[in-house]
Every structure is written in C-alpha cells, then in structure tokens.
Design a protein around this motif. Structure first.
Motif, PDB file in Angstrom:
ATOM      1  N   PRO A  12       0.809  -1.220   0.000  1.00 19.37           N
ATOM      2  CA  PRO A  12       0.000   0.000   0.000  1.00 19.37           C
ATOM      3  C   PRO A  12       0.842   1.270   0.000  1.00 19.37           C
ATOM      4  O   PRO A  12       0.421   2.302  -0.518  1.00 19.37           O
ATOM      5  CB  PRO A  12      -0.828  -0.137   1.282  1.00 19.37           C
ATOM      6  CG  PRO A  12      -0.903  -1.604   1.514  1.00 19.37           C
ATOM      7  CD  PRO A  12       0.393  -2.160   1.039  1.00 19.37           C
ATOM      8  N   SER A  13       2.044   1.195   0.584  1.00 17.56           N
ATOM      9  CA  SER A  13       2.881   2.389   0.624  1.00 17.56           C
ATOM     10  C   SER A  13       3.349   2.807  -0.754  1.00 17.56           C
ATOM     11  O   SER A  13       3.795   3.943  -0.950  1.00 17.56           O
ATOM     12  CB  SER A  13       4.093   2.149   1.541  1.00 17.56           C
ATOM     13  OG  SER A  13       4.906   1.111   1.007  1.00 17.56           O
ATOM     14  N   SER A  14       3.254   1.878  -1.741  1.00 13.24           N
ATOM     15  CA  SER A  14       3.674   2.220  -3.099  1.00 13.24           C
ATOM     16  C   SER A  14       2.542   2.811  -3.918  1.00 13.24           C
ATOM     17  O   SER A  14       2.747   3.210  -5.066  1.00 13.24           O
ATOM     18  CB  SER A  14       4.214   0.968  -3.803  1.00 13.24           C
ATOM     19  OG  SER A  14       3.167   0.046  -4.051  1.00 13.24           O
ATOM     20  N   VAL A  15       1.322   2.845  -3.374  1.00 16.00           N
ATOM     21  CA  VAL A  15       0.192   3.441  -4.089  1.00 16.00           C
ATOM     22  C   VAL A  15       0.384   4.954  -4.106  1.00 16.00           C
ATOM     23  O   VAL A  15       0.610   5.583  -3.071  1.00 16.00           O
ATOM     24  CB  VAL A  15      -1.141   3.070  -3.419  1.00 16.00           C
ATOM     25  CG1 VAL A  15      -2.297   3.739  -4.146  1.00 16.00           C
ATOM     26  CG2 VAL A  15      -1.316   1.558  -3.412  1.00 16.00           C
ATOM     27  N   ILE A  16       0.290   5.544  -5.279  1.00 16.78           N
ATOM     28  CA  ILE A  16       0.669   6.945  -5.467  1.00 16.78           C
ATOM     29  C   ILE A  16      -0.548   7.857  -5.420  1.00 16.78           C
ATOM     30  O   ILE A  16      -1.542   7.618  -6.118  1.00 16.78           O
ATOM     31  CB  ILE A  16       1.410   7.116  -6.808  1.00 16.78           C
ATOM     32  CG1 ILE A  16       2.720   6.300  -6.779  1.00 16.78           C
ATOM     33  CG2 ILE A  16       1.717   8.583  -7.094  1.00 16.78           C
ATOM     34  CD1 ILE A  16       3.376   6.157  -8.131  1.00 16.78           C
ATOM     35  N   LEU A 211       0.909  12.489 -10.599  1.00 18.15           N
ATOM     36  CA  LEU A 211       1.075  12.002 -11.967  1.00 18.15           C
ATOM     37  C   LEU A 211       2.557  11.912 -12.330  1.00 18.15           C
ATOM     38  O   LEU A 211       2.998  10.956 -12.976  1.00 18.15           O
ATOM     39  CB  LEU A 211       0.353  12.919 -12.945  1.00 18.15           C
ATOM     40  CG  LEU A 211      -1.154  12.715 -13.088  1.00 18.15           C
ATOM     41  CD1 LEU A 211      -1.733  13.752 -14.043  1.00 18.15           C
ATOM     42  CD2 LEU A 211      -1.479  11.311 -13.591  1.00 18.15           C
ATOM     43  N   HIS A 212       3.320  12.929 -11.923  1.00 17.12           N
ATOM     44  CA  HIS A 212       4.760  12.897 -12.187  1.00 17.12           C
ATOM     45  C   HIS A 212       5.389  11.654 -11.554  1.00 17.12           C
ATOM     46  O   HIS A 212       6.164  10.936 -12.194  1.00 17.12           O
ATOM     47  CB  HIS A 212       5.420  14.164 -11.621  1.00 17.12           C
ATOM     48  CG  HIS A 212       6.906  14.082 -11.527  1.00 17.12           C
ATOM     49  ND1 HIS A 212       7.733  14.164 -12.632  1.00 17.12           N
ATOM     50  CD2 HIS A 212       7.736  13.879 -10.450  1.00 17.12           C
ATOM     51  CE1 HIS A 212       8.993  14.024 -12.257  1.00 17.12           C
ATOM     52  NE2 HIS A 212       9.006  13.855 -10.930  1.00 17.12           N
ATOM     53  N   ARG A 218       6.308   4.013 -12.862  1.00 15.38           N
ATOM     54  CA  ARG A 218       5.801   2.933 -13.721  1.00 15.38           C
ATOM     55  C   ARG A 218       6.541   2.832 -15.046  1.00 15.38           C
ATOM     56  O   ARG A 218       6.775   1.731 -15.547  1.00 15.38           O
ATOM     57  CB  ARG A 218       4.314   3.139 -13.987  1.00 15.38           C
ATOM     58  CG  ARG A 218       3.408   2.899 -12.783  1.00 15.38           C
ATOM     59  CD  ARG A 218       3.317   1.418 -12.441  1.00 15.38           C
ATOM     60  NE  ARG A 218       2.865   0.621 -13.556  1.00 15.38           N
ATOM     61  CZ  ARG A 218       1.594   0.481 -13.915  1.00 15.38           C
ATOM     62  NH1 ARG A 218       0.642   1.070 -13.201  1.00 15.38           N
ATOM     63  NH2 ARG A 218       1.271  -0.267 -14.961  1.00 15.38           N
ATOM     64  N   LEU A 219       6.899   3.981 -15.645  1.00 14.07           N
ATOM     65  CA  LEU A 219       7.467   3.960 -16.994  1.00 14.07           C
ATOM     66  C   LEU A 219       8.909   4.449 -17.061  1.00 14.07           C
ATOM     67  O   LEU A 219       9.540   4.371 -18.119  1.00 14.07           O
ATOM     68  CB  LEU A 219       6.609   4.802 -17.939  1.00 14.07           C
ATOM     69  CG  LEU A 219       5.125   4.420 -18.043  1.00 14.07           C
ATOM     70  CD1 LEU A 219       4.400   5.374 -18.980  1.00 14.07           C
ATOM     71  CD2 LEU A 219       4.962   2.988 -18.510  1.00 14.07           C
ATOM     72  N   GLY A 220       9.404   4.981 -15.953  1.00 14.49           N
ATOM     73  CA  GLY A 220      10.750   5.543 -15.976  1.00 14.49           C
ATOM     74  C   GLY A 220      10.857   6.807 -16.802  1.00 14.49           C
ATOM     75  O   GLY A 220      11.937   7.146 -17.304  1.00 14.49           O
ATOM     76  N   LEU A 243      -0.989   7.195 -18.269  1.00  5.88           N
ATOM     77  CA  LEU A 243       0.030   6.220 -18.629  1.00  5.88           C
ATOM     78  C   LEU A 243      -0.017   5.901 -20.117  1.00  5.88           C
ATOM     79  O   LEU A 243       1.033   5.786 -20.784  1.00  5.88           O
ATOM     80  CB  LEU A 243      -0.156   4.945 -17.807  1.00  5.88           C
ATOM     81  CG  LEU A 243       0.265   5.015 -16.330  1.00  5.88           C
ATOM     82  CD1 LEU A 243      -0.275   3.820 -15.569  1.00  5.88           C
ATOM     83  CD2 LEU A 243       1.785   5.086 -16.210  1.00  5.88           C
ATOM     84  N   GLU A 244      -1.240   5.750 -20.652  1.00  4.26           N
ATOM     85  CA  GLU A 244      -1.357   5.457 -22.081  1.00  4.26           C
ATOM     86  C   GLU A 244      -0.847   6.623 -22.916  1.00  4.26           C
ATOM     87  O   GLU A 244      -0.158   6.437 -23.927  1.00  4.26           O
ATOM     88  CB  GLU A 244      -2.822   5.146 -22.422  1.00  4.26           C
ATOM     89  CG  GLU A 244      -3.363   3.891 -21.774  1.00  4.26           C
ATOM     90  CD  GLU A 244      -2.559   2.656 -22.164  1.00  4.26           C
ATOM     91  OE1 GLU A 244      -2.259   2.486 -23.361  1.00  4.26           O
ATOM     92  OE2 GLU A 244      -2.208   1.876 -21.261  1.00  4.26           O
ATOM     93  N   LEU A 245      -1.176   7.854 -22.508  1.00  3.53           N
ATOM     94  CA  LEU A 245      -0.673   9.030 -23.224  1.00  3.53           C
ATOM     95  C   LEU A 245       0.846   9.096 -23.153  1.00  3.53           C
ATOM     96  O   LEU A 245       1.529   9.384 -24.152  1.00  3.53           O
ATOM     97  CB  LEU A 245      -1.275  10.297 -22.615  1.00  3.53           C
ATOM     98  CG  LEU A 245      -2.710  10.650 -23.012  1.00  3.53           C
ATOM     99  CD1 LEU A 245      -3.202  11.816 -22.174  1.00  3.53           C
ATOM    100  CD2 LEU A 245      -2.776  10.997 -24.495  1.00  3.53           C
ATOM    101  N   ALA A 246       1.388   8.822 -21.970  1.00  2.00           N
ATOM    102  CA  ALA A 246       2.840   8.889 -21.807  1.00  2.00           C
ATOM    103  C   ALA A 246       3.529   7.864 -22.688  1.00  2.00           C
ATOM    104  O   ALA A 246       4.579   8.146 -23.291  1.00  2.00           O
ATOM    105  CB  ALA A 246       3.195   8.669 -20.341  1.00  2.00           C
ATOM    106  N   ARG A 247       2.961   6.647 -22.773  1.00  4.32           N
ATOM    107  CA  ARG A 247       3.545   5.645 -23.658  1.00  4.32           C
ATOM    108  C   ARG A 247       3.530   6.118 -25.108  1.00  4.32           C
ATOM    109  O   ARG A 247       4.481   5.933 -25.868  1.00  4.32           O
ATOM    110  CB  ARG A 247       2.751   4.329 -23.544  1.00  4.32           C
ATOM    111  CG  ARG A 247       3.012   3.529 -22.285  1.00  4.32           C
ATOM    112  CD  ARG A 247       2.393   2.148 -22.425  1.00  4.32           C
ATOM    113  NE  ARG A 247       2.678   1.310 -21.252  1.00  4.32           N
ATOM    114  CZ  ARG A 247       1.849   1.144 -20.246  1.00  4.32           C
ATOM    115  NH1 ARG A 247       0.676   1.760 -20.241  1.00  4.32           N
ATOM    116  NH2 ARG A 247       2.181   0.379 -19.230  1.00  4.32           N
ATOM    117  N   THR A 248       2.413   6.735 -25.512  1.00  7.19           N
ATOM    118  CA  THR A 248       2.277   7.198 -26.886  1.00  7.19           C
ATOM    119  C   THR A 248       3.273   8.301 -27.201  1.00  7.19           C
ATOM    120  O   THR A 248       3.852   8.366 -28.294  1.00  7.19           O
ATOM    121  CB  THR A 248       0.843   7.708 -27.126  1.00  7.19           C
ATOM    122  OG1 THR A 248      -0.071   6.647 -26.839  1.00  7.19           O
ATOM    123  CG2 THR A 248       0.649   8.160 -28.561  1.00  7.19           C
TER     124      THR A 248
END
Length: 934
Positions: A12-16, A211-212, A218-220, A243-248
């Motif tokens: 749970p501590s990793s939930v952002i 978000l940052h 998650r994506l580095g 996340l999907e936008l960042a991947r794109t």
C-alpha cells in the motif's frame, strides 16, 4: 488465494497519490465491530479502483481470511463463476459441514457433482451463506470483489442473499466497480446493510505531483512540467489514461510550443495501442476477450501456431497479464475494445472456434448462439441442451437466456418447438425472479398462439405472473377463466387452472366461488391420479371448506399430506395448509410442530417465496400462545423479506401479520400506519382477504382503546361482508367476539345476542377449542349485562377454564377481566380483586399494554384497601422475606427456630392475604409494594 495472486498485490505504501483513500480503507479494516460492513471503491474507467482494491487486500494481512474474486465482462454469463472463485480451495473443506440439501446444491452449482434434481437458487445461496458463516467462526472474513458490475447474476444473487442475512458475523466486503450506487448498484447495499455500515470512496483524479511520480515509477519517464501539465489536462488526472498518453508520447520529440498530439478519448489511445499489435496477436486477444476462463491451452486449441508467440507482444505491451496458464487483460477497457474492434465475422468465427473446444455445455451453448445469426435446428438443439444444463445447475437466469436463444434459432418449419422453447424461457425467467421479461415473452406467445390447450397453459402462467406483479386479482381471475375455456378436455391442466382459480377467488374474498373451483380441481385430480396434483388439490379443498365454515376435515387434509411429494412448491404444500388450519382451529401444539418444521425447512432451502409464508403463520401462532415479543420479531422479519422481494401480494399479507401483532401489543400508531399501508396495497391489488383482516384488526384496536362505537362501526359491516363473501368460519378473522364486546359496551344486548346465537350455532355444528372458549366468555358477559350476576360468574368461571385449556394467554386475560368485572358488580370484592389481579398479571406478562390498562382501570373500581405487605404479621413478613431470598422451607424454619409445618402454615396465610399463588408471584408482589428488603 494462491501465491501468484498475492504476488500481484502491491505494498500500500507504493500506491501513489491516494493517501486519504488509503487512510479510510485502513480505518475500515481496523474497525473491530462484528457487524457486517462494506467498503466501496467506485469511479470512472482507469481511475485506479483496482489499485486501491489490491492495496486493501494487502492491508487485510493476517487479520482477515481473504476471499478474492475479479470479474470480467466475458465471465458475466458464466453461472456461479465468482462463487467458485471466492470459495476456491475452501469448498472441499466447507461443503461436508453443510446440511445435505445445501451441500448438494453447492456441489452442483460449482461443478463438483452432476445434477440430479435442479437445486433451487435459494438453496445454493443458503449453502453459500452457511459456508461464509463457518469461515467467520474461525476468523474475521473479507470478501474482496473487483469489477462488481461484471459479477455473473447467479453469483450476485447469492452475494445479495448473504448481505441481507448476515447479522452479527465478522464479515466485511471490499467492492470495487464503476457503479455501486446506494439503491441500484449490483448488491443493492442500501437495503442490505445499514447506512452506517457502508463506506464509500469515490476515486478522483491524481494531482500533478502524483502524476509525475506515477509516470516516473511505472514507466521511468520524466516530462518537462509544461508537457506534464498538458498530459494531466488531457487525461483529466486519470492514471490509466495518463500512462497510455505517456507511452504514446515517449518516443516522440515534443516541441513545448506546439499543441500536444493527444487523441480525443481514452478509447482512441487504447485502440491505437491495440492496433499496433500483430494480427495474430489481436486474433489471440479476441479469443481471450470472448472466453469465460481464458488460458494459454484454450488459445492453443482455438488457434494454430504457438500461443506464446501470439501472446508475447501483448504481454510486452502490458495489455494482458498471466497467472500460470490463466490470462487476464490488464484493464477491462482493453477487453471491451478488443471485442468492439473486431468485425462481426471475426467475432462469430472466434465464438465458433470456442464452441468447438470449451468443455461446459452452457458455455458451448453461449458461443454457438453468438456464432449463428440464422435459424439452425442443429445449433438450436445444442443451445437447448446448454439451457437445460444451466437449469440443472441452479442458474435459471442463464437457462432462460439460452432457451430464448434456442427459440430464436429454431427452424422456421418447427413453430411448435419454437413455442415450447419460448415457454421454457419464460418459465425459467419466473424461476429466476425476472418477472417482467417472463411477462413480455408470454404476452408475445399468446399473440402468436391460436386458441386451444397451448394458449390455455400460457394464459394460466401469465395469470400467476400478473398476480406476483400486482396487476390485480380480478384481471388474473379473468385470464384463468379464459384459460379454462380454452383448455378443452385436459383433466390435468383443467385441475391446475381450477385450483389456481380457487386460490384467486379466495384471495379476492369470494369463498363460495373458491369452494366450487377447489371441488372441481380435486375431482379432476382424482381422475388423473398424479400424486402432486392430487395432494395440492385436496389440500386446497380442505382449506376452502374450512374458511367456508365446514370445519377441519382431518381425513381430507391428512390424505393430502400423505401424498405430498418432497419438492412441492411451498404455497401448494399440504403440510403448510395443515399447519395453518390447525392454528385456526386452536390445536396450537400440533400446529407449532408442523409450522416450525416447515419454517426450518424453508430457511434451510433459503427460499425467499416460502420463508414469508412460513414466518407469517409462525408469528400468528406465537401471538396466540402468548409469546408477543417473539411474534413481533418474526413478523418484522417476515415484513423485511417481502419488502426486499418486492412482491406486493406477499407484502400485504406480511403487513397484516405485523399489524395484528402490533395491535395486540397496544402499539396504536404503528398499527394504524401498517393498516393504512396494507389497505392501500390490498385495494390496489384486489386482495380481499387482507382487506377483511385489516378491517378486523382496526376494529379490535378500537375496542382495545375502549372506543366501542368505533369498533362496532367497523366490525358490524365487516361481519355482514364476510357472510356475503362466504367466510363463515369465525376463527379466521375472529370478529364476532369483539363485536359482541362492543355491542354490550354500547348497551345493545339484543344485537349482541343475535351475533352470539350465530356463533353458538357454528360452535354446535363445528366445535373447536377456540369457538368453545370465546362463546363461553360471550355468554357470561351477556348474562352479566342482563343482570344475572350469579349465572354470569358461573359461566365466566367455566369460560376461564376453557380459555386455559385453549392455551391462549390473551384469551385467558380477557376472560378473567370479564369475570372480575362481573364479580365486582356482584360485590364479591375479594374474588373480583383476585380475578382482576390475575388478568393484570397475564396482560403484563405477555405485553398487551392497552388491555393491561383496562384491567388496572377495572381493578381501581373495586372498593376497599388493596391487600399489601402491611397486612402481614411480623412473623409472616419475615417468612416472606426469607422465601423471596430463595431459601427453602427447611432453611426458613431453621432461621426462625420454628417447624417446617409452621413455615408452610404461614406461607398459606401469606398467599391468601396477598392473592398470589407462587414464590415468584410473591417476590413480584413485594417489589410492587416497595419493600426495601426485596
């Protein structure tokens, strides 16, 4: 839960960015109340519900035994899938500990045993409840279910069932889904749990800082702040979308001055991601999206080539995740878009491939139905096999949908087969409780069916549905009469329709017609000779004859009981009718043994239709035998059941039972409100029997309050209406004794004598313990009103003995009250006081407040000083005190240095002076007198 499942959970501590939500979840799990509760995580697609849900499971740690289920759209039509997932390996341990009917039903539902007789859905749900209770005795329990909107309906029904029935068990629910609204969500939490036991978190957008952190973790990826802000604006703070936008965007060079190339919707982003996959991978993903339980082996069977090679690009793109051989989309939206992105031909081909390899008949039937668009008798026959299998497993809603599909695919040259399948679908919808859909199908069938036997059967079924839906009894009778005309010479169908007409006419308040139809049903059933038909028809005839005033035909009803098959529907069960008739006749001990056995059986089977019927009669029996608190408890439970079910006719009967109990308890406002509600529903639905009963209750309440005029205004016309309707058994509505009381109070002794004469004629022709007891009281009261004090006292003393033998404390109290009043008028003060004191104690013990007040008022009219503790000599007082302390006569004698015989003599004098008969009454009396030593 296995190790692979646990490994998928994050700390749970990793939930952002969800600190407030995690705190609320932590507090919910730490709360130690044993009362069931639910924590609901809701929000839009991609907002992070599952992340919080997983964190909650991790938080539960060793404090809870956690049962986990994750639903998907493809599994929604696979019956009991989520029940099986929740119980998992626990089933083998729990099932042997359940009652045999529940164990067998759960085994069939979970595919652990082959079906014989189809288990009732409520028996399955009751078995699940039993399993949950067994687990809860060992440790606190957390049922964690993700994407609740996709839980298959049979599992959802079982979960709703246990939510309504868990009371003091340490069971909590962690639910995540798009729409779990209070009144209309999948588990109807507003009616299942108290408001203060449902905790809701609406997951909102992530902050810019969160978000940052999310994108970096998650994506580095780290974006310039202006770009990050534009991602936040475009995604609305939705983490999945971001996340999907960042991947794109990660592979593109973004000029800070140029517009961000953001697709308009999340669907566009995800579609672009899926479209970039190889064709063979998208083909495999379509199979995953359509299968109920997708595995690598399933893809190997459905498609050529190496399944791992097909799946590898999707795994690398994080579109799917694996748990051993099992495959799951990483997000439900990916599954939906995979299916939506395939044209109709590709979807049908995938369904066809799956139909060839899935092992279960229900799933094969579903895939065949979706792979076929034109009538095909071979496919229709296989889909019908799947429907029958689903019904045999206790999933009537799945069976209904498949039967309807089979009807749609039936060859055009086989209209009778199509009609039969459609009728089966409607029957299964009724069994599943989806009455509106059943009504729609039957009305279509009637329009398409020529007059005759088949249409008669459809009309009869439609009438029963219309009755349950509250369409009005008169309309139902009309439909049944049309069905009877069209049935022709078909003794079995005619008997069933005649019996239905008997019950409808009786419900409408027309016993004369009901008796005619019941007799016809029994005669036709004798011709057919089928046990279940004959048992139900004979029981109906016994019931109608009793209400018509012809007495309890023991031979008839016992023959019906002896013929009763094991799985008879409750409303037609001769045993239930037998118990009801015994209660009316005053045979309380026998009635209790019959009704309580039926109630236990109903609870064990978990039948929501049966339980209120059993509870209603059990509550009335508890009322008659003087256990008013238990009667209220049972009546309340009965009303809760019918309210949850939403069946108006059953609710009217439950309201009448509750009103009867509250009236006897003296709860004036509650009785008036229940009566108002019940009369409105009864008038709307045309349920004449309930209307009569509520009017009788209102008259009784008027009499209880001392308003004889109002009581007579209600009861006089009611007795005439009951006579006209054919209700000639006084024990059914019990109006005559109350009307006699009211008329005597108004000084109308001649009218009271006329009512008494009719009651006496019935008691002579059809004697029963109740009529004999109340008739004796009424005679004594009339003799007292006519000035024959000695005769009245003698008659009322005899009436008191008869009431005691009847075993109804309330009737004993009323008779003692009448006896005390007659003794007071005859100036037999001591006798009057004893009778009235006993009446007072009786009403006080059972909780009849209004009648307690009447006894106290009458007691206050007795001249002279009330015997009290002051009337005792010092020796008598000391004996009384020691006895009340709990000492035996020998111990009292030793303490006072007297003989045991002296103690016994003193006790005899004490009892006589204080008007008590036992040590417990002596203790109460001294407390009432305010003795500080007691």
């Amino acid at each position: 839960m296995d190790e692979d499942d646990w490994s998928a959970m994050q700390d749970p501590s990793s939930v952002i960015g969800r600190d407030a939500e995690l705190t609320a979840l932590s507090e919910f799990l730490r709360e130690e109340s044993v009362s069931p509760a639910a924590f609901v995580v809701e929000g839009e697609v991609g907002i992070g519900k599952t992340t919080l849900w997983r964190a909650g499971i991790e938080m539960a740690g060793s404090s809870y035994r956690v049962l986990v289920a994750r639903a998907t759209a493809s599994e929604a039509e696979f019956p009991f899938g989520k029940l099986a997932e929740l119980l998992d390996e626990q089933a083998a341990i729990l099932l042997p500990k359940l009652p045999e009917p529940q164990r067998r039903a759960l085994e069939v539902a979970l595919l652990l045993a082959d079906p014989e007789d189809p288990p009732h859905p409520h028996t399955i749900a009751t078995g699940f409840l039993g399993a949950i209770r067994l687990l809860a005795t060992e440790s606190a329990l957390l049922l964690a279910i993700d994407d609740v909107q996709w839980v298959d309906r049979p599992s959802r029904r079982a979960l709703e069932f246990i939510l309504r029935r868990l009371k003091r068990e340490p069971v909590k629910f962690l639910l995540a889904g798009r729409d779990v609204r209070p009144a209309s969500g999948p588990f109807d939490l507003a009616r299942s749990l108290p408001d203060d036991r449902v905790f809701r978190v609406r997951v909102g957008p992530l902050s810019l800082g969160a978000l940052h952190e999310l994108l970096h973790t998650r994506l580095g990826l780290t974006f310039p702040r202006p770009t990050l802000r534009r991602i936040a604006e475009a995604s609305g703070g939705n983490p999945f979308f971001a996340l999907e936008l960042a991947r794109t965007l990660s592979a593109r060079d973004i000029d800070p001055g140029e517009p961000l190339p953001v697709p308009e919707t999340l669907q566009d982003v995800v579609s672009d991601r899926l479209d970039g996959l190889p064709a063979e991978t998208r083909e495999a993903l379509l199979v995953v999206a359509l299968a109920a339980a997708p595995t690598v082996q399933l893809i190997r069977g459905a498609l050529s080539g190496d399944p791992w090679e097909r799946l590898r690009p999707a795994i690398a793109l994080e579109a799917v995740e694996l748990n051993g051989e099992h495959i799951r989309f990483s997000h439900p939206l990916l599954a939906s878009l995979t299916e939506a992105g395939a044209d109709l031909g590709r979807r049908r081909d995938a369904h066809r491939r799956l139909a060839d390899i899935v092992p279960e008949p229900e799933e094969r039937a579903r895939h065949l139905g979706r792979a076929t668009d034109a009538p095909d008798e071979a496919v229709a026959a296989e889909v019908e096999v799947g429907a029958n299998r689903a019904l045999a497993r206790g999933a009537p809603e799945v069976a209904a949908a498949l039967a309807e599909t089979a009807a749609r695919l039936t060859s055009l040259d086989r209209p009778e087969t199509a009609r039969r399948r459609m009728l089966t679908a409607a029957t299964n919808y009724v069994y599943a409780g989806t009455l509106d859909r059943a009504e729609n199908l039957l009305e279509r069938l009637i329009a398409e069916t020529a007059p005759g036997r088949q249409r008669a059967e459809i009309l009869a079924r439609l009438a029963s549905i219309h009755f349950m839906l509250g369409r009005g009894v008169a309309a139902c009778i009309d439909e049944l009469e049309r069905a009877l005309i069209e049935a022709g010479i078909e003794p079995q169908l005619q008997s069933e329709i005649e019996r239905s007409l008997a019950w409808m006419e009786q419900t409408a308040g027309n016993v004369n017609a009901a008796c005619i139809h019941a007799a016809a049903a029994a005669q036709l059933a004798e011709e057919v000779g089928e046990r279940a038909l004959l048992a139900a028809s004979l029981a109906a005839l016994a019931y109608m004859r009793f209400t018509a005033g012809r007495g309890l035909d023991i031979k008839l009803i016992e023959r019906a009981v002896s013929l009763e098959p094991e799985r008879t529907p409750f409303v037609a069960r001769p045993a239930w009718i037998y118990g009801t008739l015994l209660g009316w006749a005053g045979e309380h001990q026998h009635a209790r043994s019959v009704l309580e056995r039926l109630e236990r059986d109903s609870h064990e089977r978990g039948d929501d239709i049966e339980i209120p019927l059993a509870l209603s009669q059990t509550a009335r029996l508890a009322l008659r035998t003087g256990d008013f608190p238990r009667a209220r408890q049972i009546a309340t439970e009965c009303l809760e059941y019918t309210t949850q079910m939403g069946y108006e006719e059953e609710q009217t009967f439950a309201i009448a039972t509750a009103a009867l109990v509250e009236a006897h308890l003296g709860s004036v406002e509650a009785t008036r409100e229940l009566t108002r509600q019940g009369l409105a529903l009864a008038e709307q639905a045309g349920v004449g029997t309930v209307r009569f009963q509520l009017l009788a209750i209102s008259g009784f309440l008027d009499l209880s309050e001392g308003d004889a005029a109002a009581a007579h205004d209600r009861l006089g016309p009611l007795i005439e209406a009951l006579e006209a309707a054919g209700f000639r058994e006084p024990a059914v509505f019990r109006t005559e004794p109350d009307e006699i009381d009211a008329l005597i109070a108004l000084g109308r002794t001649e009218q009271a004598q006329a009512v008494l004469d009719k009651l006496a004629a019935h008691a002579t022709a059809v004697p029963s313990p109740w009529t004999v007891a109340v008739l004796a009281r009424a005679r004594g009261m009339l003799e007292a009103a006519s000035g024959d004090a000695p005769g009245a006292i003698t008659t009322l003393e005899d009436a008191t003995d008869k009431a005691a033998r009847l075993g109804e404390p309330f009737e004993v109290g009323r008779t003692l009250l009448a006896l005390g009043a007659a003794q007071r008028r005859a100036k037999r003060w001591a006798e009057a006081r004893r009778s009235l004191e006993e009446a007072k104690r009786t009403f006080e013990r059972i909780g009849a407040r209004l009648w307690l007040q009447r006894a106290e008022e009458e007691l206050g009219r007795v001249p002279g000083r009330r015997p009290g503790a002051e009337a005792l000599t010092p020796t008598e007082r000391r004996v009384a005190e020691l006895v009340v302390e709990g000492r035996r006569n020998k111990e009292v004698a030793a303490a006072l240095f007297v003989t045991v015989k002296a103690v016994e003599a003193n006790l005899s004098r004490i009892y006589a002076k204080l008007g008590v008969r036992s040590r417990s009454e002596l203790a109460r009396r001294l407390v009432d007198e305010g003795d500080p030593k007691v």
